[in-house]
Scaffold this active site. Structure first.
Site, PDB file in Angstrom:
ATOM      1  CG  ASN A 108      -1.711   1.231   1.424  1.00 23.67           C
ATOM      2  OD1 ASN A 108      -1.837   2.021   0.500  1.00 23.67           O
ATOM      3  ND2 ASN A 108      -2.268   1.420   2.616  1.00 23.67           N
ATOM      4  CE  LYS A 153      -0.042   3.359   4.747  1.00 23.60           C
ATOM      5  NZ  LYS A 153      -0.147   3.516   6.174  1.00 23.60           N
ATOM      6  CG  HIS A 203      -5.992   2.065   5.240  1.00 25.99           C
ATOM      7  ND1 HIS A 203      -5.525   3.042   6.084  1.00 25.99           N
ATOM      8  CD2 HIS A 203      -4.988   1.173   5.084  1.00 25.99           C
ATOM      9  CE1 HIS A 203      -4.275   2.755   6.413  1.00 25.99           C
ATOM     10  NE2 HIS A 203      -3.920   1.626   5.819  1.00 25.99           N
ATOM     11  CD  GLU A 229      -2.911   5.657   6.821  1.00 26.00           C
ATOM     12  OE1 GLU A 229      -2.873   5.607   5.575  1.00 26.00           O
ATOM     13  OE2 GLU A 229      -2.020   5.182   7.546  1.00 26.00           O
ATOM     14  CD  GLU A 261      -3.653  -2.319   7.591  1.00 25.87           C
ATOM     15  OE1 GLU A 261      -2.493  -2.463   7.202  1.00 25.87           O
ATOM     16  OE2 GLU A 261      -4.381  -1.393   7.218  1.00 25.87           O
ATOM     17  N   GLY A 321       2.301   2.595  10.923  1.00 25.05           N
ATOM     18  CA  GLY A 321       3.246   3.693  10.731  1.00 25.05           C
ATOM     19  C   GLY A 321       3.974   4.117  11.990  1.00 25.05           C
ATOM     20  CB  SER A 362       5.015  -1.294  12.316  1.00 23.11           C
ATOM     21  OG  SER A 362       4.634   0.055  12.543  1.00 23.11           O
TER      22      SER A 362
HETATM   23  P1  PGA Z   1       2.614   0.650   7.754  1.00 26.19           P
HETATM   24  O1  PGA Z   1       1.130   0.799   7.168  1.00 26.19           O
HETATM   25  O2  PGA Z   1       3.195  -0.629   7.172  1.00 26.19           O
HETATM   26  O3  PGA Z   1       3.329   1.860   7.269  1.00 26.19           O
HETATM   27  O4  PGA Z   1       2.489   0.580   9.242  1.00 26.19           O
HETATM   28  C1  PGA Z   1       0.303  -0.308   6.987  1.00 26.19           C
HETATM   29  C2  PGA Z   1      -0.991   0.142   6.381  1.00 26.19           C
HETATM   30  O5  PGA Z   1      -1.493   1.192   6.766  1.00 26.19           O
HETATM   31  O6  PGA Z   1      -1.522  -0.488   5.474  1.00 26.19           O
END
Ligand code: PGA
Length: 242
Positions: free
Chosen positions: A7, A9, A92, A94, A161, A167, A203
């Protein structure tokens, strides 16, 4: 089938998206492993040209549930299909946090994706506060139940998640994640009866990927930050070859 989902983003520009796609295309993956790359909408066509004809498939990071109409800036399932997209992330954290996406909207998107012939990858997970309050199970259960309300399909893909792990560099332990994956699978079995794959996200790095990848009930990973940099993406993909 095990899934590796990248992903990207809003991390990369067009040139970098193409470069990452070339790395993914060149990677050798073991049988039974599906790599899915999710660029931002504006790079889907360019990335699609790179991965076309390879084992890597295209995912989108979101899609709107209406099929067409006056919805300025929204992108629909049909438009994504025209670009060769086969998978779409739905819900997601976010999207939920910054764009106000509710469990009900997620449900509409799940229905629209299936109706339009895209495989949704439904993202669920608890906040730090919910985790501390011992509400992980109830929050995740509610998200899963609402997302699949009124949905009867053969194949369900869910990404667990935990929000506190996204993140932050603070991944869940594989044992904790496994317990939630088992819960999710149980709920889907009871409510939907479908074949269900549950991926872990939050992460994931080349250092901890191996542990998640090899844990029972963890059917793959959804990687954000580490999939959007060429060195770490290469290291992650190298782990998929055996
Ligand atoms: P990350 O994000 O690997 O940067 O923690 C995972 C995600 O949001 O899909």
């Amino acid at each position: 089938m095990k899934y590796f989902i990248a992903n990207w983003k809003m991390y990369v520009g067009r040139a970098d998206a193409v470069m990452l796609a070339e790395i993914a295309r060149a990677a050798k993956t073991a049988e039974g492993v599906q790599t899915i790359v999710c660029p931002s909408f504006v790079h889907i066509d360019a990335v699609g040209r790179v991965v076309s004809g390879s084992a890597v498939v295209l995912g989108a990071q979101d899609a709107y549930f209406e099929s067409s109409g006056a919805f300025t800036s929204a992108v629909g399932i049909k438009e994504l299909k025209e670009l060769g997209v086969s998978h779409v992330l739905v819900g997601h954290s976010e999207r939920r946090r910054y764009f106000g996406e509710t469990d009900e909207a997620v449900n509409k998107k799940v229905k629209a994706a299936y109706a339009g012939g895209l495989q949704p990858v439904v993202c669920v997970g608890e906040t730090e506060q919910e985790r501390t309050a011992g509400q992980t199970e109830s929050r995740v259960s509610a998200q899963v139940r609402t997302a699949f309300q009124g949905v009867s399909v053969k194949k369900v893909i869910i990404a667990y998640e935990p929000i506190w792990a996204i993140g932050t560099g603070k991944a869940s332990s594989s044992a904790d994640a496994r317990a939630v994956h088992q819960l999710i699978k149980q709920i889907v079995k009871e409510t939907n009866g479908s074949q269900c794959s549950v991926l872990y996200g939050g992460s994931v790095t080349p250092d901890n990927m191996h542990e998640f990848w090899n844990t029972t009930d963890i059917d793959g990973v959804l990687v954000g930050g580490a999939s959007a940099r060429k060195e770490t993406l290469s290291s992650l993909l190298a782990l998929l070859s055996f």
